[in-house]
Design an enzyme around this catalytic site. Sequence first.
Site, PDB file in Angstrom:
ATOM      1  N   ASP A  92     -14.950   7.699  -0.102  1.00  0.00           N
ATOM      2  CA  ASP A  92     -14.563   6.482   0.621  1.00  0.00           C
ATOM      3  C   ASP A  92     -13.269   5.911   0.028  1.00  0.00           C
ATOM      4  OD1 ASP A  92     -14.573   4.236   2.188  1.00  0.00           O
ATOM      5  OD2 ASP A  92     -16.398   3.369   1.348  1.00  0.00           O
ATOM      6  N   ARG A  93     -12.178   6.660   0.182  1.00  0.00           N
ATOM      7  CA  ARG A  93     -10.914   6.317  -0.482  1.00  0.00           C
ATOM      8  C   ARG A  93     -10.111   5.260   0.281  1.00  0.00           C
ATOM      9  NH1 ARG A  93      -6.760   4.873  -1.878  1.00  0.00           N
ATOM     10  NH2 ARG A  93      -5.297   5.737  -3.413  1.00  0.00           N
ATOM     11  N   LYS A  94     -10.298   5.204   1.593  1.00  0.00           N
ATOM     12  CA  LYS A  94      -9.581   4.232   2.434  1.00  0.00           C
ATOM     13  C   LYS A  94      -8.067   4.297   2.206  1.00  0.00           C
ATOM     14  CE  LYS A  94     -13.400   0.896   2.822  1.00  0.00           C
ATOM     15  NZ  LYS A  94     -14.365   1.359   1.806  1.00  0.00           N
ATOM     16  N   ILE A  98       2.095   5.438   3.447  1.00  0.00           N
ATOM     17  CA  ILE A  98       2.856   6.374   4.271  1.00  0.00           C
ATOM     18  C   ILE A  98       2.371   7.801   4.018  1.00  0.00           C
ATOM     19  CG2 ILE A  98       4.869   4.864   4.388  1.00  0.00           C
ATOM     20  CD1 ILE A  98       6.154   6.714   2.255  1.00  0.00           C
ATOM     21  N   GLY A  99       2.679   8.690   4.950  1.00  0.00           N
ATOM     22  CA  GLY A  99       2.153  10.042   4.907  1.00  0.00           C
ATOM     23  C   GLY A  99       2.397  10.789   3.611  1.00  0.00           C
ATOM     24  N   ASN A 100       3.615  10.751   3.096  1.00  0.00           N
ATOM     25  CA  ASN A 100       3.931  11.493   1.879  1.00  0.00           C
ATOM     26  C   ASN A 100       3.139  10.982   0.684  1.00  0.00           C
ATOM     27  OD1 ASN A 100       5.671  13.520   0.517  1.00  0.00           O
ATOM     28  ND2 ASN A 100       6.372  11.713  -0.616  1.00  0.00           N
ATOM     29  N   THR A 101       2.965   9.670   0.614  1.00  0.00           N
ATOM     30  CA  THR A 101       2.224   9.085  -0.511  1.00  0.00           C
ATOM     31  C   THR A 101       0.745   9.439  -0.447  1.00  0.00           C
ATOM     32  OG1 THR A 101       3.789   7.239  -0.662  1.00  0.00           O
ATOM     33  CG2 THR A 101       1.631   6.928  -1.682  1.00  0.00           C
ATOM     34  N   TYR A 218     -25.445  -7.514   7.039  1.00  0.00           N
ATOM     35  CA  TYR A 218     -26.269  -6.349   7.362  1.00  0.00           C
ATOM     36  C   TYR A 218     -26.816  -6.422   8.783  1.00  0.00           C
ATOM     37  CZ  TYR A 218     -26.195  -5.295   2.369  1.00  0.00           C
ATOM     38  OH  TYR A 218     -25.792  -5.002   1.089  1.00  0.00           O
TER      39      TYR A 218
END
Length: 268
Positions: A92-94, A98-101, A218
């Site tokens: 669950d990194r979310k 930007i794409g390269n990063t 919940y």
Amino acid sequence: MVTNKSYRERSDTSSSPVTRRLFHLMEQKQSNLCASVDVRTTKELLSLVDKLGPYICLVKTHIDIIDDFSYEETILPLLELSKKHKFMIFEDRKFADIGNTVKHQYTGGVYKIAKWADLTNAHGVTGEGVVKGLKEGAQETTDEARGLLMLAELSSKGSLAYGEYSKKTIDIAKTDKDFVMGFIAQNYMGGTDEGFDWVIMTPGVGLDDKGDNLGQQYRTVDEVISKGTDVIIVGRGLFGKGRDPVVEGKRYKEAGWNAYLKRVAAGR
């Protein structure tokens, strides 16, 4: 319109290899339960996952909160448990850059997420480059299939992820049918009329508690499944407040599966 098809039927037609594998596993184990195991030590993580493993289709990690993380001592045993109990791993990194990063965040650093996590997730705030970057990272790192969930809606009070933001996130998901497998969302996200069959995973699901003092809210298992959820994500309901993870794992597995069977039966 919420689909009434079975997981098996959907696995036969999905263009995502990760979705196909997940749905097949869910049917095999009769489980749509994802365990969110947010603990601070490798020992706690592995112990809980070993207890919950028989009842889940997915384990969801926040690997960066493990104080004593190492690839050899944390990830390799986790992968062994995934084989032993037949579940998949969702980090669950979310991602939200930007794409390269995000490509480097996904493949490199200490965690090397692309090497071991079957699926991960990303915000749509930076545009479709986030999908391209993560897909490139996966392809350059492993021959194993990888999947991405977009964060369309959140379960926390005051979340900004709704309305126009959610619509734009859906548009981003449409740019890649094979890698983007679905959404973290609270409701059905549509797309079937355009040939998409997204997996909907929903956090904030509880059989007992209604919320916490940090804004979590919940909803019941029956409520979310009837509105299109495919996988229920449960954390503290499985092991918080002194709960027995084996007892609660069985309980949530049964509740989730019964709610799914009701949804399928309604369409027959």
